[in-house]
Motif scaffolding. Sequence first.
Motif, PDB file in Angstrom:
ATOM      1  N   ASP A  45      40.951  36.123  30.624  1.00  0.00           N
ATOM      2  CA  ASP A  45      40.246  36.215  31.902  1.00  0.00           C
ATOM      3  C   ASP A  45      39.497  34.935  32.233  1.00  0.00           C
ATOM      4  N   GLU A  49      39.832  32.809  35.695  1.00  0.00           N
ATOM      5  CA  GLU A  49      38.698  32.522  36.581  1.00  0.00           C
ATOM      6  C   GLU A  49      38.641  31.035  36.914  1.00  0.00           C
ATOM      7  N   THR A  55      41.169  38.486  38.905  1.00  0.00           N
ATOM      8  CA  THR A  55      41.339  39.252  37.667  1.00  0.00           C
ATOM      9  C   THR A  55      41.285  40.738  37.989  1.00  0.00           C
TER      10      THR A  55
END
Length: 68
Positions: A45, A49, A55
């Motif tokens: 994740d 980002e 996400t």
Amino acid sequence: MSYRPDRIERKNRRKAIVLTTMIYGGLLAFFLLKDDIAWQDYMPDVVLEVLGEPTEEPAVAETADVRP
């Protein structure tokens, strides 16, 4: 003074960097393209980002049951 050993060393270093990059790039491409799974599923994740990819939020069960 001969510069030949230095030139040979630089040449070998370049070969090693190119070969290593090709091997890792080939392995990454193989694992990303071998299945029908999206590449975003492989990335953590934090990386998504940084790349600006949305996400997915983790699924939460919608039950009111509380276990003791």
